[in-house]
Structures are given as structure tokens and as C-alpha cells.
Design an enzyme around this catalytic site. Structure first.
Site, PDB file in Angstrom:
ATOM      1  N   LEU A 138      -8.555   0.870 -19.406  1.00 46.89           N
ATOM      2  CA  LEU A 138      -9.512   0.130 -18.589  1.00 46.89           C
ATOM      3  C   LEU A 138      -8.821  -0.375 -17.325  1.00 46.89           C
ATOM      4  O   LEU A 138      -7.600  -0.553 -17.312  1.00 46.89           O
ATOM      5  CB  LEU A 138     -10.067  -1.045 -19.392  1.00 46.89           C
ATOM      6  CG  LEU A 138     -10.842  -0.670 -20.654  1.00 46.89           C
ATOM      7  CD1 LEU A 138     -11.009  -1.879 -21.554  1.00 46.89           C
ATOM      8  CD2 LEU A 138     -12.179  -0.078 -20.284  1.00 46.89           C
ATOM      9  N   GLY A 161      -1.599  -1.457 -20.597  1.00 50.90           N
ATOM     10  CA  GLY A 161      -3.034  -1.316 -20.377  1.00 50.90           C
ATOM     11  C   GLY A 161      -3.767  -1.354 -21.697  1.00 50.90           C
ATOM     12  O   GLY A 161      -3.163  -1.249 -22.774  1.00 50.90           O
ATOM     13  N   TYR A 162      -5.079  -1.500 -21.604  1.00 47.07           N
ATOM     14  CA  TYR A 162      -5.921  -1.637 -22.790  1.00 47.07           C
ATOM     15  C   TYR A 162      -6.953  -0.525 -22.833  1.00 47.07           C
ATOM     16  O   TYR A 162      -7.627  -0.247 -21.838  1.00 47.07           O
ATOM     17  CB  TYR A 162      -6.602  -3.011 -22.798  1.00 47.07           C
ATOM     18  CG  TYR A 162      -5.582  -4.105 -23.006  1.00 47.07           C
ATOM     19  CD1 TYR A 162      -5.304  -4.566 -24.281  1.00 47.07           C
ATOM     20  CD2 TYR A 162      -4.866  -4.626 -21.941  1.00 47.07           C
ATOM     21  CE1 TYR A 162      -4.337  -5.538 -24.493  1.00 47.07           C
ATOM     22  CE2 TYR A 162      -3.898  -5.598 -22.139  1.00 47.07           C
ATOM     23  CZ  TYR A 162      -3.641  -6.051 -23.410  1.00 47.07           C
ATOM     24  OH  TYR A 162      -2.674  -6.994 -23.609  1.00 47.07           O
ATOM     25  N   LEU A 163      -7.078   0.092 -24.012  1.00 51.08           N
ATOM     26  CA  LEU A 163      -8.042   1.171 -24.197  1.00 51.08           C
ATOM     27  C   LEU A 163      -9.433   0.647 -24.543  1.00 51.08           C
ATOM     28  O   LEU A 163     -10.396   1.389 -24.491  1.00 51.08           O
ATOM     29  CB  LEU A 163      -7.564   2.133 -25.287  1.00 51.08           C
ATOM     30  CG  LEU A 163      -6.325   2.951 -24.906  1.00 51.08           C
ATOM     31  CD1 LEU A 163      -5.774   3.686 -26.115  1.00 51.08           C
ATOM     32  CD2 LEU A 163      -6.652   3.923 -23.791  1.00 51.08           C
TER      33      LEU A 163
END
Length: 156
Positions: free
Chosen positions: A80, A26-28
Site C-alpha cells: 500500500l 511496507g504493508y500489504l
């Protein structure tokens, strides 16, 4: 510095793989100048910061650190929407290792191969399962697949 080429996969690669592992990432953030990624790779976890790609899309700054799986699980919950789920297969070809990612979920049907190089002009032999090169096409970046999944490409 990360230097790589990315390709679509057009044939059988699994029987050539010497290893494979499930990846959840996942991406912050989704800033195009820098991304912060949390990745669960098999039994390990990592935090990675990547800078913007060069004009050709072949090179960019990358910093990565292994972190405890428990911390990665906590950070994944902060990511996100649009967590990436895939299996990575490793195939040795000549002096290089190709990483083949078979995607699931909203990116089901997409299979990509990457090869990392030491220098931008380094020559490498392409295995027979390698298709069209998509290096530098931002649609194929994992951070973009999170926002604009492969499943949506044919419906727009």
C-alpha cells in the site's frame, strides 16, 4: 506473542547505541485485526504478520519469517502507499535492549523507542532519553504512520 512498551524520545541516544541499521517497510493490507508487513532491515528481509493488540496495547500475536531480499523487493512494490523509512538504533539498558526508531520522509521529526518484555508485568529501567509513554496509542503504530504520517499531525 509480542509484549512491548513504546515511548517518545526526548534526548540523546545515538552515543549509547551499539548498533544501527536502515529499515524500509511496507504493508500489504491495512486490516486492524491483522497486518502483513514486508521489512528490509539492513542486509536482511522479513515478512511479518501481526494480530490485533490487547486492550492496553502492550501485547499481540506476531509471526515473522526471513525471506530473500529479492522477494522482499518484489513484495514492497505490491505494498500500500506510504512505505516507512527509518533508522533503528539499539541501546542496551540493564537487562533490556531499547529499539529507537528515527523516521524520515513524511514521518521526519518523529523518534520512538520500544522495549520488548517477556511478561506484561516485567519491570524495566528507563534510560534518561525516554519521554512520554505512547503504548496503545494507535497513531504511533507504523501501520498507522503509513496512512496518517507525523508531518500531517500539526496541520490538521
Amino acid at each position: 506473542m509480542e509484549i512491548e512498551h513504546k515511548f517518545l524520545v526526548k534526548g540523546n541516544y545515538k552515543d549509547q547505541a551499539y548498533s544501527h541499521a536502515r529499515i524500509t517497510q511496507g504493508y500489504l493490507n491495512d486490516d486492524p485485526e491483522r497486518t502483513v508487513r514486508i521489512r528490509m532491515y539492513g542486509e536482511k528481509a522479513y515478512i511479518t504478520i501481526k494480530g490485533a493488540s490487547n486492550a492496553a496495547g502492550t501485547a499481540r500475536f506476531e509471526w515473522e519469517k526471513e525471506i530473500p531480499v529479492s522477494e522482499a523487493n518484489q513484495l514492497i512494490s505490491l505494498c500500500l502507499p506510504g512505505v516507512i523509512d527509518k533508522t533503528r538504533y539499539l541501546v542496551k539498558n540493564g537487562d533490556h535492549t531499547f529499539e529507537i526508531d528515527e523516521f524520515y520522509g513524511d514521518n521526519q521529526g518523529l523518534v520512538l523507542a520500544e522495549v520488548e518484555l517477556k511478561e506484561e508485568n516485567e519491570l524495566f529501567e528507563k534510560p534518561d532519553f525516554i519521554g512520554r509513554e505512547v503504548t496503545g496509542d494507535p497513531r504511533y503504530y507504523n501501520s498507522q504512520l503509513r496512512k496518517h504520517p507525523y508531518k500531517q499531525w500539526n496541520t490538521e
